[in-house]
Motif scaffolding. Structure first.
Motif, PDB file in Angstrom:
ATOM      1  N   THR A  98       0.854  -1.182   0.000  1.00 48.18           N
ATOM      2  CA  THR A  98       0.000   0.000   0.000  1.00 48.18           C
ATOM      3  C   THR A  98       0.893   1.236   0.000  1.00 48.18           C
ATOM      4  O   THR A  98       2.123   1.130   0.016  1.00 48.18           O
ATOM      5  CB  THR A  98      -0.947  -0.018   1.207  1.00 48.18           C
ATOM      6  OG1 THR A  98      -0.186  -0.267   2.403  1.00 48.18           O
ATOM      7  CG2 THR A  98      -1.992  -1.120   1.060  1.00 48.18           C
ATOM      8  N   SER A  99       0.292   2.408   0.001  1.00 49.38           N
ATOM      9  CA  SER A  99       1.046   3.642  -0.240  1.00 49.38           C
ATOM     10  C   SER A  99       2.147   3.894   0.785  1.00 49.38           C
ATOM     11  O   SER A  99       3.185   4.488   0.452  1.00 49.38           O
ATOM     12  CB  SER A  99       0.090   4.839  -0.283  1.00 49.38           C
ATOM     13  OG  SER A  99      -0.647   4.930   0.925  1.00 49.38           O
ATOM     14  N   ASP A 100       1.959   3.449   2.025  1.00 51.47           N
ATOM     15  CA  ASP A 100       2.955   3.734   3.059  1.00 51.47           C
ATOM     16  C   ASP A 100       4.268   2.971   2.849  1.00 51.47           C
ATOM     17  O   ASP A 100       5.291   3.330   3.436  1.00 51.47           O
ATOM     18  CB  ASP A 100       2.393   3.414   4.450  1.00 51.47           C
ATOM     19  CG  ASP A 100       1.974   1.956   4.590  1.00 51.47           C
ATOM     20  OD1 ASP A 100       1.415   1.410   3.631  1.00 51.47           O
ATOM     21  OD2 ASP A 100       2.193   1.378   5.672  1.00 51.47           O
ATOM     22  N   ASP A 137      -7.421  -3.959  -5.305  1.00 50.04           N
ATOM     23  CA  ASP A 137      -8.016  -2.758  -4.723  1.00 50.04           C
ATOM     24  C   ASP A 137      -7.208  -2.311  -3.507  1.00 50.04           C
ATOM     25  O   ASP A 137      -6.872  -3.101  -2.623  1.00 50.04           O
ATOM     26  CB  ASP A 137      -9.462  -3.032  -4.291  1.00 50.04           C
ATOM     27  CG  ASP A 137     -10.393  -3.291  -5.468  1.00 50.04           C
ATOM     28  OD1 ASP A 137      -9.974  -3.035  -6.606  1.00 50.04           O
ATOM     29  OD2 ASP A 137     -11.518  -3.770  -5.230  1.00 50.04           O
ATOM     30  N   GLY A 138      -6.907  -1.026  -3.462  1.00 46.46           N
ATOM     31  CA  GLY A 138      -6.188  -0.463  -2.326  1.00 46.46           C
ATOM     32  C   GLY A 138      -4.681  -0.622  -2.395  1.00 46.46           C
ATOM     33  O   GLY A 138      -3.969  -0.127  -1.518  1.00 46.46           O
ATOM     34  N   LEU A 139      -4.188  -1.303  -3.418  1.00 43.91           N
ATOM     35  CA  LEU A 139      -2.751  -1.489  -3.550  1.00 43.91           C
ATOM     36  C   LEU A 139      -2.128  -0.327  -4.317  1.00 43.91           C
ATOM     37  O   LEU A 139      -2.681   0.138  -5.313  1.00 43.91           O
ATOM     38  CB  LEU A 139      -2.435  -2.794  -4.285  1.00 43.91           C
ATOM     39  CG  LEU A 139      -2.786  -4.093  -3.554  1.00 43.91           C
ATOM     40  CD1 LEU A 139      -2.528  -5.294  -4.463  1.00 43.91           C
ATOM     41  CD2 LEU A 139      -1.979  -4.224  -2.269  1.00 43.91           C
ATOM     42  N   ALA A 140      -0.962   0.126  -3.842  1.00 48.09           N
ATOM     43  CA  ALA A 140      -0.233   1.175  -4.551  1.00 48.09           C
ATOM     44  C   ALA A 140       0.653   0.597  -5.637  1.00 48.09           C
ATOM     45  O   ALA A 140       1.098   1.317  -6.533  1.00 48.09           O
ATOM     46  CB  ALA A 140       0.609   1.980  -3.560  1.00 48.09           C
ATOM     47  N   ASP A 248       1.913 -10.070   0.718  1.00 47.63           N
ATOM     48  CA  ASP A 248       1.066  -8.883   0.836  1.00 47.63           C
ATOM     49  C   ASP A 248       1.559  -8.044   2.007  1.00 47.63           C
ATOM     50  O   ASP A 248       1.402  -8.428   3.168  1.00 47.63           O
ATOM     51  CB  ASP A 248      -0.394  -9.301   1.048  1.00 47.63           C
ATOM     52  CG  ASP A 248      -1.329  -8.116   1.196  1.00 47.63           C
ATOM     53  OD1 ASP A 248      -0.933  -7.006   0.778  1.00 47.63           O
ATOM     54  OD2 ASP A 248      -2.430  -8.280   1.738  1.00 47.63           O
ATOM     55  N   ASN A 250       0.442  -5.430   3.229  1.00 49.48           N
ATOM     56  CA  ASN A 250      -0.609  -4.819   4.037  1.00 49.48           C
ATOM     57  C   ASN A 250      -1.123  -5.776   5.108  1.00 49.48           C
ATOM     58  O   ASN A 250      -1.165  -5.440   6.289  1.00 49.48           O
ATOM     59  CB  ASN A 250      -1.768  -4.355   3.160  1.00 49.48           C
ATOM     60  CG  ASN A 250      -2.807  -3.585   3.936  1.00 49.48           C
ATOM     61  OD1 ASN A 250      -2.465  -2.665   4.684  1.00 49.48           O
ATOM     62  ND2 ASN A 250      -4.068  -3.946   3.785  1.00 49.48           N
ATOM     63  N   GLU A 300      -9.082 -10.726   2.085  1.00 51.12           N
ATOM     64  CA  GLU A 300      -8.763  -9.374   1.618  1.00 51.12           C
ATOM     65  C   GLU A 300      -8.009  -9.398   0.292  1.00 51.12           C
ATOM     66  O   GLU A 300      -8.333  -8.645  -0.631  1.00 51.12           O
ATOM     67  CB  GLU A 300      -7.906  -8.646   2.667  1.00 51.12           C
ATOM     68  CG  GLU A 300      -7.409  -7.284   2.223  1.00 51.12           C
ATOM     69  CD  GLU A 300      -6.425  -6.658   3.207  1.00 51.12           C
ATOM     70  OE1 GLU A 300      -5.754  -5.689   2.818  1.00 51.12           O
ATOM     71  OE2 GLU A 300      -6.318  -7.143   4.359  1.00 51.12           O
ATOM     72  N   ARG A 301      -6.991 -10.249   0.191  1.00 50.74           N
ATOM     73  CA  ARG A 301      -6.098 -10.160  -0.960  1.00 50.74           C
ATOM     74  C   ARG A 301      -6.387 -11.206  -2.038  1.00 50.74           C
ATOM     75  O   ARG A 301      -6.118 -10.988  -3.216  1.00 50.74           O
ATOM     76  CB  ARG A 301      -4.639 -10.301  -0.481  1.00 50.74           C
ATOM     77  CG  ARG A 301      -3.613  -9.935  -1.517  1.00 50.74           C
ATOM     78  CD  ARG A 301      -3.829  -8.524  -2.055  1.00 50.74           C
ATOM     79  NE  ARG A 301      -3.767  -7.519  -1.010  1.00 50.74           N
ATOM     80  CZ  ARG A 301      -4.491  -6.411  -0.988  1.00 50.74           C
ATOM     81  NH1 ARG A 301      -5.376  -6.170  -1.960  1.00 50.74           N
ATOM     82  NH2 ARG A 301      -4.373  -5.541   0.011  1.00 50.74           N
TER      83      ARG A 301
END
Length: 403
Positions: A98-100, A137-140, A248, A250, A300-301
């Protein structure tokens, strides 16, 4: 098992992925009398419980170079070892963030590409084209490494031990090392369950058992035993099957295909628990908690992956150093004990690094820059004294086995 010799030139304690690799390379590249000693039968320790995944995605040049050499050895097993097969399955490896964590991911991709690793940044549809079961979805974005995959640890270790025996080494297992013998400030050998073996060089490749032998000598190493739980699932026949090794960032899910319709999966907890017994199974409640984490992470993934049964669960302990990197070098750096070499603190990276570490340690012990056609790799950054000096290794994703 070979007869237990009373005297050799070098004792390697541990016959897992690290000890087997070191013992083979020492026997192959020297005339030293080498004994490889382990308390358990081959692959009976933590190496036999490994996740089995290999990749070259790392946060610093040194680890990338060691992993690259490992891949070279695996891909050229016939010429590098000449016995057996590592069971390499090239499925591709994808780390999703993810973005972080995006800056760290891009840093590692650029580092790897600059050193010749086949890796690239992927996002959105590119991710799902590689692995259709992934929910992007939600992945950077992600790092994709097509050469990533998994190997058969049992095949790898037994191949090295066979090759070491052919080169003249004695493989002594199961024979427990009860004590490293020291005389006049230098190692004098080991005391085992089958008698003493005198030797001027002892190499500790003992993984999670390192401190049991080192603490009595006053060789203080910052290594903890941290338990990891693992599960094997079966996928529903006829349903789309996972085809890629996935991490993953996240949900902390790490999952890969295995034989048939099976998958091997780990969902890391926020902090891996410290344990006393490296081989002790987790409690029923801990396995249940892991199952809950896995269910949530997969939902989720990989929501379209259909799991129908848990085939098995396994627990084992990493030998974790403060910076999640190996400790490699002579113990004399940190304690007045000559002749003792440390190859410990692998922190979950042992399998990926073991082919090259065997060459590197053999070269150090023999006083060479390198052995055979192996490249010279400067591993001073992994020296035992780095913790006291505050010179820890860089981790793009913070303290974790992801490195």
């Amino acid at each position: 098992m070979a007869p237990v010799p009373s005297e050799v030139d070098a004792v390697v304690i541990g016959a897992g992925v690290i000890g087997a690799s070191i013992g083979y390379q020492l026997a192959r590249h020297s005339d030293l009398r080498v004994a490889i000693v382990d308390a358990r039968a081959p692959v009976g320790g933590i190496s036999g419980r490994t996740f089995g995944q290999i990749r070259q995605h790392y946060s610093n040049e040194l680890m990338v170079r060691i992993a690259q050499r490992g891949f070279h050895c695996i891909g050229n097993w016939d010429s590098e070892v000449g016995y057996g097969d590592p069971g390499y399955a090239r499925l591709g490896y994808m780390l999703l963030v993810t973005s972080d964590q995006l800056d760290g991911l891009q840093y590692n991709i650029d580092l790897g590409r600059g050193l010749g690793v086949d890796t690239r940044f992927v996002v959105g549809r590119e991710i799902t084209e590689i692995e259709p079961l992934v929910n992007a979805d939600g992945l950077a974005g992600g790092a994709y490494e097509p050469d990533g995959g998994f190997i058969d640890v049992t095949k790898m270790v037994l191949s090295w031990l066979t090759a070491a025996t052919a080169a003249g080494a004695a493989v002594l297992a199961p024979v427990a090392v009860d004590q490293i013998l020291v005389s006049g400030g230098a190692v004098a050998g080991v005391a085992t369950s089958a008698g003493e073996i005198r030797a001027p060089i002892v190499i500790a490749a003992t993984g999670a058992w390192a401190r049991d032998l080192l603490d009595p000598l006053g060789v203080e190493v910052p290594v903890e035993r941290r338990r990891l739980d693992m599960a094997v699932f079966s996928q529903r026949p006829g349903a789309p099957a996972l085809g890629t090794c996935i991490t993953d960032g996240n949900s902390n899910l790490v999952i890969r295909p295995d034989m048939g319709r099976h998958v091997v999966a780990v969902a890391y907890p926020p902090e891996m628990p410290v344990v006393d017994d490296p081989l002790a199974d987790a409690s029923e409640s801990d396995h249940s908690a892991h199952a809950v984490r896995l269910e949530a992470a997969i939902a989720e993934r990989l929501p379209e992956m259909s799991v129908v049964a848990t085939v098995s669960t396994t627990s084992g302990a990493y030998d974790v150093s403060p910076d999640y990197h190996p400790i490699l070098g002579w113990a004399a750096e940190i304690a007045p004990v000559d002749g003792l070499y440390l190859a410990i603190g692998l922190s979950g990276h042992g399998l990926k690094l073991s082919p090259a570490l065997g060459e590197i340690v053999a070269a150090h012990v023999l006083g060479l820059e390198c052995v055979g056609d192996a490249p010279a790799i400067d591993t001073r950054a992994l020296r035992p004294s780095r913790f006291a000096e505050g010179d820890l290794m860089h981790l793009s994703y913070g303290p974790s086995a992801r490195a």
